[in-house]
Design an enzyme around this catalytic site. Structure first.
Site, PDB file in Angstrom:
ATOM      1  N   ASP A  33      19.401  16.279 -42.615  1.00  0.00           N
ATOM      2  CA  ASP A  33      18.529  15.078 -42.092  1.00  0.00           C
ATOM      3  C   ASP A  33      18.349  15.305 -40.576  1.00  0.00           C
ATOM      4  OD1 ASP A  33      17.729  12.198 -43.289  1.00  0.00           O
ATOM      5  OD2 ASP A  33      17.558  12.224 -41.311  1.00  0.00           O
ATOM      6  N   GLY A  38      16.136   8.269 -40.520  1.00  0.00           N
ATOM      7  CA  GLY A  38      17.180   7.876 -41.370  1.00  0.00           C
ATOM      8  C   GLY A  38      18.399   7.546 -40.423  1.00  0.00           C
ATOM      9  N   LEU A  76      12.947  15.147 -49.757  1.00  0.00           N
ATOM     10  CA  LEU A  76      12.425  13.856 -49.213  1.00  0.00           C
ATOM     11  C   LEU A  76      12.318  13.603 -47.839  1.00  0.00           C
ATOM     12  CD1 LEU A  76      13.668  13.327 -52.356  1.00  0.00           C
ATOM     13  CD2 LEU A  76      14.839  11.299 -51.575  1.00  0.00           C
ATOM     14  N   ASN A 102       9.136  25.718 -45.688  1.00  0.00           N
ATOM     15  CA  ASN A 102      10.506  26.271 -45.649  1.00  0.00           C
ATOM     16  C   ASN A 102      11.340  25.669 -46.975  1.00  0.00           C
ATOM     17  OD1 ASN A 102      10.171  27.282 -42.867  1.00  0.00           O
ATOM     18  ND2 ASN A 102      10.614  25.288 -42.179  1.00  0.00           N
ATOM     19  N   ALA A 117       9.173  14.771 -53.209  1.00  0.00           N
ATOM     20  CA  ALA A 117       8.688  13.322 -53.078  1.00  0.00           C
ATOM     21  C   ALA A 117       7.197  13.016 -52.878  1.00  0.00           C
ATOM     22  CB  ALA A 117       9.966  12.710 -52.131  1.00  0.00           C
ATOM     23  N   TYR A 148      -0.054  10.880 -43.338  1.00  0.00           N
ATOM     24  CA  TYR A 148       0.973  10.785 -44.597  1.00  0.00           C
ATOM     25  C   TYR A 148       0.391  11.025 -45.831  1.00  0.00           C
ATOM     26  CZ  TYR A 148       4.606   8.686 -47.638  1.00  0.00           C
ATOM     27  OH  TYR A 148       5.634   8.423 -48.336  1.00  0.00           O
ATOM     28  N   LYS A 152       1.013  14.391 -47.723  1.00  0.00           N
ATOM     29  CA  LYS A 152       1.402  14.400 -49.139  1.00  0.00           C
ATOM     30  C   LYS A 152       0.592  15.008 -50.164  1.00  0.00           C
ATOM     31  CE  LYS A 152       5.681  12.150 -48.575  1.00  0.00           C
ATOM     32  NZ  LYS A 152       6.805  12.872 -48.695  1.00  0.00           N
ATOM     33  N   TYR A 162       2.735  27.471 -55.069  1.00  0.00           N
ATOM     34  CA  TYR A 162       3.928  28.268 -55.320  1.00  0.00           C
ATOM     35  C   TYR A 162       4.301  28.390 -56.863  1.00  0.00           C
ATOM     36  CZ  TYR A 162       6.016  28.871 -50.566  1.00  0.00           C
ATOM     37  OH  TYR A 162       6.083  29.461 -49.362  1.00  0.00           O
TER      38      TYR A 162
END
Ligand code: UDP
Length: 319
Positions: A33, A38, A76, A102, A117, A148, A152, A162
């Protein structure tokens, strides 16, 4: 030696609960993180756990070599509250693209599986209700939520690229609104705002008419869905969310009742592109994972309120 799972965004709300669930199932956990949204305090209780390791890491940089031993990576890492991702739109797009790349590169090297996620925001302001995974969505690609939503959506496309090109094992969870202990009081999402406001005796901020709807899933259920999906052979994206739909006015009334607060409601402008209705069709998750949300909104909110009272150290109001 037990299997290693990597969790990116581990100090966030969902990430920290996921670490608990994986350790409880006997996995070793490498938690990453950058602490941008967070907080290490979400993981402080795991400090002395022998199977747990936390590294400060921004996933837009290549993952640390320790991640090469993983058999699975739960990705996440991304701001998730509209307040946070709209304050940091560049980092939000980069986390979902460069950051995910990555993760996928590490997974290729390690021959690991990736759970991405994803989000109900891939459906934007949906014109179809409830939303099944077949729905392509109604996203404004230029609006303030695009960092966002499109980030996503691109992330899902990158995962599938991939898989097609390199045969990588990917799992995609479209996570709907989740709530529970460890949401931060300053998170900006509605459950966190209403509970903190109710406990502090401040007005509850209802955006717009308050007639817009969401379906709220308790964190324990969300996490159970994510772990089941990772361990399954399901390759299609799956909705993970609760199906009982409430208006924000209803939610405000429930929070007032459960906290015993007399706070008034105050109207604030509806954010641009705020989805009007949202409820997942979870038929696929039920059928393919045997998963269904179990904790009712009342019970989940009670537990969340208890947590907020502890963190805010405020005595219970008379009901
Ligand atoms: N909302 C609200 N008051 C708040 C925060 C949010 O009425 O203090 C509304 C917001 O406009 C949206 C819903 O609650 O319609 C859920 O917002 P949230 O930010 O929790 O998540 P979203 O589902 O929009 O990503």
């Amino acid at each position: 030696m037990s299997e290693l799972m990597v969790v990116t965004g581990a100090a966030g709300f969902l990430g920290s609960h996921l670490c608990d669930a994986l350790l409880a199932r006997g996995y070793e956990v490498l938690a990453l993180d950058d602490f941008s949204t967070g907080t290490p305090s979400n993981l402080a209780h795991l400090d002395q756990h022998p199977g747990f390791r936390l590294l400060r890491h921004d996933i837009t940089e290549p993952l640390p070599p320790q991640a090469d031993g993983a058999s699975g990576i739960f990705n996440l890492a991304c701001p998730a509250s509209p307040l946070h991702y709209q304050r940091r739109p560049v980092q939000t797009v980069l986390a979902s693209t460069i950051g995910l790349n990555n993760v996928l590169e590490t997974a290729r090297r390690a021959n690991a599986r990736v759970l991405q996620a994803s989000t109900s925001e891939v459906y934007g302001d949906p014109l179809v209700h409830p939303q099944s995974e077949r729905y392509f969505g109604n996203v404004n690609p230029l609006g303030p939520r695009a960092c966002y939503d499109e980030g996503k959506r691109c992330a899902e496309a990158l995962c599938l690229a991939y898989r097609r090109q390199y045969g990588l094992q990917v799992r995609i969870a479209r996570i709907f609104n989740s709530y529970g202990p460890r949401l931060l009081p300053g998170d900006g999402r509605v459950v966190s705002n209403f509970i903190s406001q109710a406990i502090a005796g401040q007005p509850l901020t209802v955006y717009g008419s308050g007639e817009q709807t969401r379906s709220f899933c308790f964190v324990e259920d969300t996490i159970d869905g994510l772990v089941r999906l990772m361990l399954s052979e399901v390759e299609q994206p799956l909705n993970i969310g609760a199906t009982d739909e409430h208006t924000m006015l209803e939610l405000a009334q429930i929070v007032l009742k459960l906290t015993g607060s007399n706070s008034p409601l105050v109207r604030q402008p509806l954010p641009v592109d705020d989805p009007r209705r949202r409820r997942p069709d979870i038929g696929n998750a039920r059928r393919l994972l045997g998963w269904t949300p179990r904790v009712s909104l009342n019970e989940g909110l009670r537990r969340t309120i208890r947590h907020f009272r502890q963190t805010l150290r405020t005595p219970a109001l008379e009901s």
